[in-house]
Design a protein around this motif. Structure first.
Motif, mmCIF file in Angstrom:
data_model
loop_
_atom_site.group_PDB
_atom_site.id
_atom_site.type_symbol
_atom_site.label_atom_id
_atom_site.label_comp_id
_atom_site.label_asym_id
_atom_site.label_seq_id
_atom_site.Cartn_x
_atom_site.Cartn_y
_atom_site.Cartn_z
ATOM 1 N N ILE A 1 15.732 37.926 -24.529
ATOM 2 C CA ILE A 1 15.289 39.271 -24.931
ATOM 3 C C ILE A 1 14.486 39.909 -23.804
ATOM 4 O O ILE A 1 14.667 41.087 -23.476
ATOM 5 N N ALA A 2 13.609 39.123 -23.196
ATOM 6 C CA ALA A 2 12.795 39.638 -22.096
ATOM 7 C C ALA A 2 13.665 40.112 -20.942
ATOM 8 O O ALA A 2 13.403 41.169 -20.348
ATOM 9 N N ALA A 3 14.705 39.361 -20.625
ATOM 10 C CA ALA A 3 15.590 39.736 -19.529
ATOM 11 C C ALA A 3 16.274 41.067 -19.808
ATOM 12 O O ALA A 3 16.464 41.886 -18.895
ATOM 13 N N ASP B 1 13.653 43.778 -19.059
ATOM 14 C CA ASP B 1 12.886 43.667 -17.826
ATOM 15 C C ASP B 1 11.409 43.424 -18.152
ATOM 16 O O ASP B 1 10.503 44.084 -17.637
ATOM 17 N N ALA B 2 11.202 42.469 -19.046
ATOM 18 C CA ALA B 2 9.865 42.144 -19.524
ATOM 19 C C ALA B 2 9.647 40.645 -19.393
ATOM 20 O O ALA B 2 10.463 39.927 -18.807
ATOM 21 N N ALA C 1 6.775 38.605 -27.292
ATOM 22 C CA ALA C 1 6.104 38.060 -28.479
ATOM 23 C C ALA C 1 5.015 39.004 -28.972
ATOM 24 O O ALA C 1 4.876 39.233 -30.189
ATOM 25 N N LEU C 2 4.248 39.550 -28.061
ATOM 26 C CA LEU C 2 3.192 40.476 -28.461
ATOM 27 C C LEU C 2 3.778 41.765 -29.046
ATOM 28 O O LEU C 2 3.283 42.275 -30.068
ATOM 29 N N ALA C 3 4.818 42.285 -28.402
ATOM 30 C CA ALA C 3 5.450 43.511 -28.893
ATOM 31 C C ALA C 3 6.059 43.289 -30.273
ATOM 32 O O ALA C 3 5.996 44.170 -31.143
ATOM 33 N N TRP C 4 6.664 42.112 -30.480
ATOM 34 C CA TRP C 4 7.245 41.769 -31.787
ATOM 35 C C TRP C 4 6.191 41.860 -32.883
ATOM 36 O O TRP C 4 6.413 42.477 -33.934
ATOM 37 N N ALA C 5 5.040 41.251 -32.655
ATOM 38 C CA ALA C 5 3.990 41.257 -33.671
ATOM 39 C C ALA C 5 3.476 42.669 -33.925
ATOM 40 O O ALA C 5 3.296 43.084 -35.083
ATOM 41 N N MET C 6 3.247 43.420 -32.861
ATOM 42 C CA MET C 6 2.758 44.789 -33.041
ATOM 43 C C MET C 6 3.791 45.664 -33.722
ATOM 44 O O MET C 6 3.456 46.538 -34.527
ATOM 45 N N LEU D 1 -1.199 43.877 -21.376
ATOM 46 C CA LEU D 1 -1.388 45.276 -21.775
ATOM 47 C C LEU D 1 -0.067 46.022 -21.873
ATOM 48 O O LEU D 1 0.115 46.883 -22.732
ATOM 49 N N ARG D 2 0.858 45.684 -20.987
ATOM 50 C CA ARG D 2 2.128 46.420 -20.953
ATOM 51 C C ARG D 2 3.005 46.143 -22.174
ATOM 52 O O ARG D 2 3.984 46.868 -22.413
ATOM 53 N N SER D 3 2.654 45.134 -22.959
ATOM 54 C CA SER D 3 3.432 44.868 -24.177
ATOM 55 C C SER D 3 3.343 46.035 -25.158
ATOM 56 O O SER D 3 4.217 46.214 -26.000
#
Length: 265
Positions: free
Chosen positions: A193-195, A198-199, A205-210, A230-232
């Protein structure tokens, strides 16, 4: 009062390490700091906040009352001690760190409500409460008074019963240990997912929770990681991404101290 979606955790950070972490985070733009009495670092967090030059009203400070201080006779005084260490006249959020096995939740929550009335804390809530214990808390003070339930929640322990119960009653969830002690870094699903974005897996994981509506409080001692975390906040995952992470749940609880842990859902 709304809980900031993103903040800095300070669990396991001590002495100059926590001072440096909080100082760097504030410099980078963090404005939410999470600590606790049992962490043994409130004084250092307070020093970093005081020395930062960031106005107090711009920083959201959370602390947690340890189980030894949850009785009506001890809670307010222990919170005042925390305020002294934190160099502030009030915190923004005070949590019951773990449900007590000897002091009724109603007693602690009513003491927190008095502390709120006395101006020691802007809001209060709970941590590590099960659905049954959340119901006790609701019965004691009403769901609208409970600002959040801070619980272990990460891709491998998605705590859906607790999260769903909280959502049904309008109680916010704060996810701690969102990175599963770093296990997310080498997860192939998160890496893929990150690939695509470009993350990094951590950002995913942080973006998923937020994106699920939870607040996150990751900790770090390195400037580049603090900045990367922070960029998440700017990462938006697709429905497919979210479904793939949902499938990672395996009920893997990483913290459950025998002397204080409740009977988990």
């Amino acid at each position: 009062m709304s809980i900031p979606a993103f903040g800095l955790g300070t669990f396991r950070l001590k002495d100059q390490v926590v001072i440096d972490s909080v100082s760097t985070a504030l410099e980078l733009g963090y404005r939410c700091i999470d600590t606790a009495q049992i962490y043994g670092n409130e004084a250092e967090v307070g020093k970093a906040l005081s020395d930062s030059g960031v106005p107090r009203d711009e920083v959201f400070i959370t602390t947690k009352i340890w189980v030894d201080n949850l009785s009506r006779d001890m809670l307010a005084d222990s919170l005042k001690d925390s305020l002294d260490r934190l160099r502030t006249d009030r915190v923004d959020l005070t949590l019951i760190h773990w449900p007590s096995r000897t002091v009724p939740a109603a007693e602690s929550l009513e003491a927190l409500a008095r502390a709120q009335s006395d101006g020691l804390t802007r809001a209060f809530g709970i941590s590590n409460f099960t659905t049954a214990q959340m119901q006790e808390a609701i019965d004691a003070v009403g769901a609208q008074q409970i600002a959040t339930n801070q619980v272990e929640l990460h891709p491998y322990l998605q705590n859906r019963k607790v999260a769903d119960f909280a959502r049904q009653h309008g109680i916010h969830i704060t996810s701690y240990m969102t990175l599963a002690y770093g296990k997310v870094l080498k997860d192939p699903v998160l890496e893929a997912i990150a690939a695509r974005h470009d993350a990094t897996p951590v950002q995913v994981a942080l973006a998923w929770a937020m994106q699920l509506g939870y607040a996150v409080i990751p900790s770090s001692t390195r400037r580049d990681n603090l900045e990367s975390n922070l960029r998440s906040r700017d990462l938006r995952l697709s429905d497919e991404d979210m479904a793939q992470i949902a499938a990672l749940d395996r009920g893997e609880r990483l913290t459950s101290p025998a002397s204080i842990a409740p009977e988990w859902d």
